[in-house]
Design a protein around this motif. Structure first.
Motif, PDB file in Angstrom:
ATOM      1  N   TYR A   1       6.421  -6.481  -7.683  1.00 25.65           N
ATOM      2  CA  TYR A   1       7.180  -5.242  -7.858  1.00 25.65           C
ATOM      3  C   TYR A   1       8.636  -5.606  -8.159  1.00 25.65           C
ATOM      4  CZ  TYR A   1       3.176  -2.649  -6.233  1.00 25.65           C
ATOM      5  OH  TYR A   1       1.916  -2.100  -6.141  1.00 25.65           O
TER       6      TYR A   1
ATOM      7  N   TYR B   1      -2.810  -8.545  -7.476  1.00 29.30           N
ATOM      8  CA  TYR B   1      -1.681  -9.374  -7.025  1.00 29.30           C
ATOM      9  C   TYR B   1      -1.840  -9.601  -5.521  1.00 29.30           C
ATOM     10  CZ  TYR B   1       0.184  -5.064  -5.107  1.00 29.30           C
ATOM     11  OH  TYR B   1       0.320  -3.920  -4.377  1.00 29.30           O
TER      12      TYR B   1
ATOM     13  N   ARG C   1      -4.837  -7.800  -3.604  1.00 28.68           N
ATOM     14  CA  ARG C   1      -5.116  -6.382  -3.728  1.00 28.68           C
ATOM     15  C   ARG C   1      -5.777  -6.137  -5.074  1.00 28.68           C
ATOM     16  NH1 ARG C   1      -2.795  -1.361  -2.378  1.00 28.68           N
ATOM     17  NH2 ARG C   1      -5.052  -1.255  -2.185  1.00 28.68           N
TER      18      ARG C   1
ATOM     19  N   HIS D   1      -4.152  -1.906  -9.296  1.00 24.83           N
ATOM     20  CA  HIS D   1      -3.962  -0.464  -9.088  1.00 24.83           C
ATOM     21  C   HIS D   1      -2.607   0.007  -9.557  1.00 24.83           C
ATOM     22  CE1 HIS D   1      -2.249  -2.484  -5.562  1.00 24.83           C
ATOM     23  NE2 HIS D   1      -1.331  -1.530  -5.610  1.00 24.83           N
TER      24      HIS D   1
ATOM     25  N   HIS E   1       0.101   3.024  -8.269  1.00 28.54           N
ATOM     26  CA  HIS E   1       0.360   3.943  -7.144  1.00 28.54           C
ATOM     27  C   HIS E   1       0.809   5.310  -7.639  1.00 28.54           C
ATOM     28  CE1 HIS E   1       0.743   0.963  -3.749  1.00 28.54           C
ATOM     29  NE2 HIS E   1       0.934   0.151  -4.753  1.00 28.54           N
TER      30      HIS E   1
HETATM   31 FE    FE Z   1       0.563  -1.972  -4.806  1.00 28.11          FE
END
Ligand code: FE
Ligand code: BEZ
Length: 296
Positions: A165, A200, A221, A224, A226
């Protein structure tokens, strides 16, 4: 004066350890706190007794919790991460977000949400670093009867092609890369451009990561995007959409996948449409409709 040899005294006895501890709670303690602490104490003592915890193991546990606390900063919440990988966050979410059938389901918020992402008109491209495979996301926000919800807010965020991120890579990624807030049109529609999400790892350089490694669990994970979708008079949905081709769908590190959230990502080979969108051809597209339940 009570006799200390009396079985009802407050003196600790392993065989009645739960009763001895819970009996210390004052009569005027908050009733909900009493209920929670009595039950937690019961389960904790039962677990310690069942595994016959050694002193070394107890100390390892104390050190683990201490390290978990030390890992926490303004930007890092290692206890929530612990709750996430133990499935507790998903269980708390399920208990607190029962919705009518057909409503869009919740999943974990995660630690990377920023409340002040830029607001964009529909169609904007939230990918600011130019990496990844282009993706068009579109859909409608409706109520349980299928009526359009105009003016709903769609807040989106995602990791970039390198699996990070923007807030994890300050100075490397542009601020607010892969983040944006959109508003639905009169017919409930929304659309924006982004990139296809990829899997990730959750932050695994702390005690939780070490615990996963010791358990032979990977930290990944499932891929996806969000979303937080909100509209006046409706229950806010905190959720993701998942790509159907991710190898980690069935083993998401935080148990966040729900089958209703696996979306239909299509590979589109349409040079003219790609040109209109400013995409390279082929590109990805996903249509995802959101059904909001009435506010509780
Ligand atoms: Fe996430
Ligand atoms: C996330 O999806 O951003 C996330 C969720 C839980 C833990 C770590 C990351």
């Amino acid at each position: 004066m009570s006799d200390l040899r009396d079985g009802d005294s407050g003196i600790f006895e392993a065989a009645r350890s739960v009763d001895v501890v819970n009996a210390r709670i004052a009569a005027d303690a908050n009733p909900r706190l009493r209920e929670i602490m009595e039950i937690v104490t019961r389960h904790l003592h039962a677990a310690v007794a069942e595994v016959q915890l050694t002193t070394e193991e107890w100390m390892t546990g104390i050190k683990f919790l201490t390290d978990t606390g030390h890992m926490c900063t303004e930007w890092r919440q290692e206890f929530i991460l612990l709750s996430d990988v133990l499935g507790v966050s998903m269980l708390v979410d399920a208990i607190n977000h029962e919705r009518p059938a057909g409503s869009t389901e919740n999943t974990v918020l995660g630690p990377f949400y920023l409340p002040d992402a830029p607001r964009y008109a529909n169609g904007a491209d939230i990918c600011l670093d130019g990496k990844g495979e282009p993706l068009l996301v579109s859909g409608r926000v409706v109520d349980g009867a299928g009526n359009a919800i105009a003016g709903a807010t769609i807040d989106v965020w995602a990791a970039n092609e390198d699996g990070f991120y923007d807030v994890q890579q300050k100075g490397i990624q542009p601020d607010f890369n892969l983040r944006g807030v959109f508003t639905t049109e009169a017919d409930g529609s929304y659309w924006f451009r982004s990139v296809k999400p990829r899997h990730y790892p959750i932050p695994d350089d702390g005690p939780v990561g070490k615990m996963l490694a010791a358990l032979g669990r990977h930290p990944n994970r499932a891929a996806h995007l969000h979303f937080i979708i909100s509209a006046p008079g409706h229950d806010t949905v905190v959720t993701h959409i998942f790509t159907p081709d991710c190898p980690y769908l069935k083993e998401d590190a935080v148990f966040g996948v729900k089958s209703s959230l696996i979306a239909d990502f299509q590979r589109i080979d349409a040079p003219q449409r790609a040109d209109e969108l400013g995409f390279t051809n082929p590109f990805w597209a996903v249509k995802w409709d959101v059904v909001l339940a009435p506010a509780a």
